[in-house]
Structure formats: C-alpha cells, structure tokens
Write a protein that holds these residues in place. Structure first.
Motif, short mmCIF file in Angstrom:
data_model
loop_
_atom_site.label_atom_id
_atom_site.label_comp_id
_atom_site.label_asym_id
_atom_site.label_seq_id
_atom_site.Cartn_x
_atom_site.Cartn_y
_atom_site.Cartn_z
N LEU A 135 -0.17 6.02 -0.79
CA LEU A 135 0.42 4.69 -0.82
C LEU A 135 1.39 4.54 -1.99
O LEU A 135 2.46 3.94 -1.87
CB LEU A 135 -0.66 3.61 -0.89
CG LEU A 135 -1.45 3.34 0.38
CD1 LEU A 135 -2.59 2.37 0.10
CD2 LEU A 135 -0.54 2.79 1.45
N LEU A 136 1.01 5.10 -3.12
CA LEU A 136 1.88 5.07 -4.30
C LEU A 136 3.19 5.81 -4.03
O LEU A 136 4.27 5.33 -4.40
CB LEU A 136 1.15 5.67 -5.50
CG LEU A 136 1.86 5.65 -6.83
CD1 LEU A 136 2.06 4.22 -7.29
CD2 LEU A 136 1.07 6.43 -7.85
N LEU A 137 3.11 6.94 -3.38
CA LEU A 137 4.32 7.68 -3.02
C LEU A 137 5.20 6.89 -2.06
O LEU A 137 6.43 6.87 -2.20
CB LEU A 137 3.96 9.03 -2.40
CG LEU A 137 3.50 10.13 -3.35
CD1 LEU A 137 3.13 11.38 -2.56
CD2 LEU A 137 4.56 10.42 -4.37
N ILE A 138 4.58 6.25 -1.08
CA ILE A 138 5.35 5.45 -0.11
C ILE A 138 6.06 4.31 -0.81
O ILE A 138 7.27 4.09 -0.61
CB ILE A 138 4.42 4.93 1.01
CG1 ILE A 138 3.99 6.09 1.91
CG2 ILE A 138 5.11 3.85 1.83
CD1 ILE A 138 2.90 5.74 2.89
N PHE A 139 5.34 3.54 -1.65
CA PHE A 139 5.98 2.41 -2.33
C PHE A 139 7.02 2.88 -3.35
O PHE A 139 8.03 2.21 -3.55
CB PHE A 139 4.93 1.51 -2.98
CG PHE A 139 4.33 0.53 -2.02
CD1 PHE A 139 5.00 -0.63 -1.70
CD2 PHE A 139 3.11 0.77 -1.43
CE1 PHE A 139 4.47 -1.54 -0.80
CE2 PHE A 139 2.55 -0.13 -0.54
CZ PHE A 139 3.24 -1.28 -0.23
N SER A 140 6.78 4.01 -3.98
CA SER A 140 7.78 4.55 -4.90
C SER A 140 9.04 4.95 -4.14
O SER A 140 10.16 4.71 -4.59
CB SER A 140 7.23 5.75 -5.67
OG SER A 140 6.15 5.36 -6.47
N GLY A 141 8.87 5.56 -2.97
CA GLY A 141 10.01 5.92 -2.14
C GLY A 141 10.77 4.71 -1.67
O GLY A 141 12.00 4.69 -1.65
N LEU A 142 10.03 3.65 -1.27
CA LEU A 142 10.69 2.41 -0.89
C LEU A 142 11.47 1.80 -2.05
O LEU A 142 12.57 1.29 -1.87
CB LEU A 142 9.66 1.39 -0.38
CG LEU A 142 9.06 1.65 0.99
CD1 LEU A 142 7.95 0.65 1.28
CD2 LEU A 142 10.13 1.57 2.05
N GLN A 143 10.89 1.89 -3.24
CA GLN A 143 11.58 1.33 -4.41
C GLN A 143 12.86 2.12 -4.72
O GLN A 143 13.89 1.52 -5.03
CB GLN A 143 10.66 1.32 -5.62
CG GLN A 143 11.26 0.66 -6.84
CD GLN A 143 11.59 -0.79 -6.61
OE1 GLN A 143 10.95 -1.48 -5.82
NE2 GLN A 143 12.58 -1.29 -7.31
N VAL A 144 12.81 3.43 -4.61
CA VAL A 144 14.00 4.24 -4.84
C VAL A 144 15.08 3.91 -3.81
O VAL A 144 16.26 3.75 -4.14
CB VAL A 144 13.65 5.74 -4.83
CG1 VAL A 144 14.90 6.60 -4.76
CG2 VAL A 144 12.83 6.11 -6.04
N THR A 145 14.66 3.77 -2.55
CA THR A 145 15.62 3.41 -1.50
C THR A 145 16.22 2.03 -1.75
O THR A 145 17.43 1.84 -1.62
CB THR A 145 14.92 3.42 -0.13
OG1 THR A 145 14.35 4.71 0.10
CG2 THR A 145 15.89 3.09 0.98
#
Length: 147
Positions: free
Chosen positions: A57-67
């Motif tokens: 989940l942390l990876l997903i939200f971090s990826g969303l934040q980068v996008t």
C-alpha cells in the motif's frame, strides 16, 4: 462545471498532495509498528503478511504521489500566471478580483471566465501577452464555485 476564485488559486492548490502525504505518513507508522511486532513475535507470520500488505500500500500511494507531482508540476508552473490574469480582467472591467471566476487552475487558451453573471471564452495571442474575451454560453448551468 467548476469555477475557481482568486482566493482558491492563492491558497488551496496543495490540498491533494497534503492528503497523499498524510496517508503515506500513516502507512509508514503502521509499517514501523508491524515490523516491530514481527521482530518481537517471529513465529507468528500474520505480522509479516500484514507488513507486506502495508508495504505494498505504501508503494502504491508513493507511486500515486510521484505521478501527481509530475502532473501538477506543469500546473504549478502555470498557476502563478492565473492570479495576475484574474486581476487584469478585474481591472479591465472595473471589478474586484473576487468577482471574477475561471474554470481552470492553469492559464490556457479556451478557458471560461465568469463575471457579472456572464461567461466569456478567453483567446490568447500566440505570444500570450494579450487576450480576447468572447461572450459564450455554457451547456451545464449548474455551477460549483471553489472558494
């Protein structure tokens, strides 16, 4: 149709990023507690599985934040240009900046400006140093003003 005021453009551009950062912070804290429980109780694999889920989940939200950061970087480069445009329209039509609303947070050709209960389409010159307002009609008369 959503319109934005000068006040909104000055103060509320970062709300989505703040929410994402808060979620990432909460997930990091949960991951730290899960890792602590896992190392304390190594025989129970439920903490390891929970830690893996939280890490994903942390990876997903971090990826969303980068996008979101990449997408909003272009918007934030143009957002400071929107406030002087609103102020120029207000000055040209003898209004207060709070009486002028726009339907975009970025300064682009074709945005709609609303003041005095009338809508105008904005056409910019190729150099971007002047504009033309053309009276227009909107299809959706339900207007949401973000202040």
């Amino acid at each position: 149709m959503t319109f934005y005021t000068d006040h909104y453009l000055a103060n509320h551009q970062q709300l989505n990023s703040l929410i994402n950062y808060a979620v990432i912070l909460v997930l990091l804290v949960l991951l730290a507690f899960t890792l602590l429980y896992y190392f304390r109780h190594q025989l129970q694999t439920k903490y390891r599985d929970l830690g893996i889920i939280i890490f994903l989940l942390l990876l997903i939200f971090s990826g969303l934040q980068v996008t979101n950061l990449e997408k909003s970087q272009a918007q934030h480069a143009q957002a400071p240009q929107m406030r002087p445009f609103i102020q120029a329209v207000a000055r040209d039509h003898h209004l207060k900046p709070s009486q002028v609303v726009v339907n975009s947070t970025t300064l682009t050709d074709g945005i709609i400006v609303r003041f005095n209960k009338q809508d105008y389409r904005v056409n910019f010159s190729p150099s971007g140093d002047n504009y033309t307002l053309t009276r227009t009609r909107v299809v959706d008369h339900h207007v949401n003003i973000q202040d």
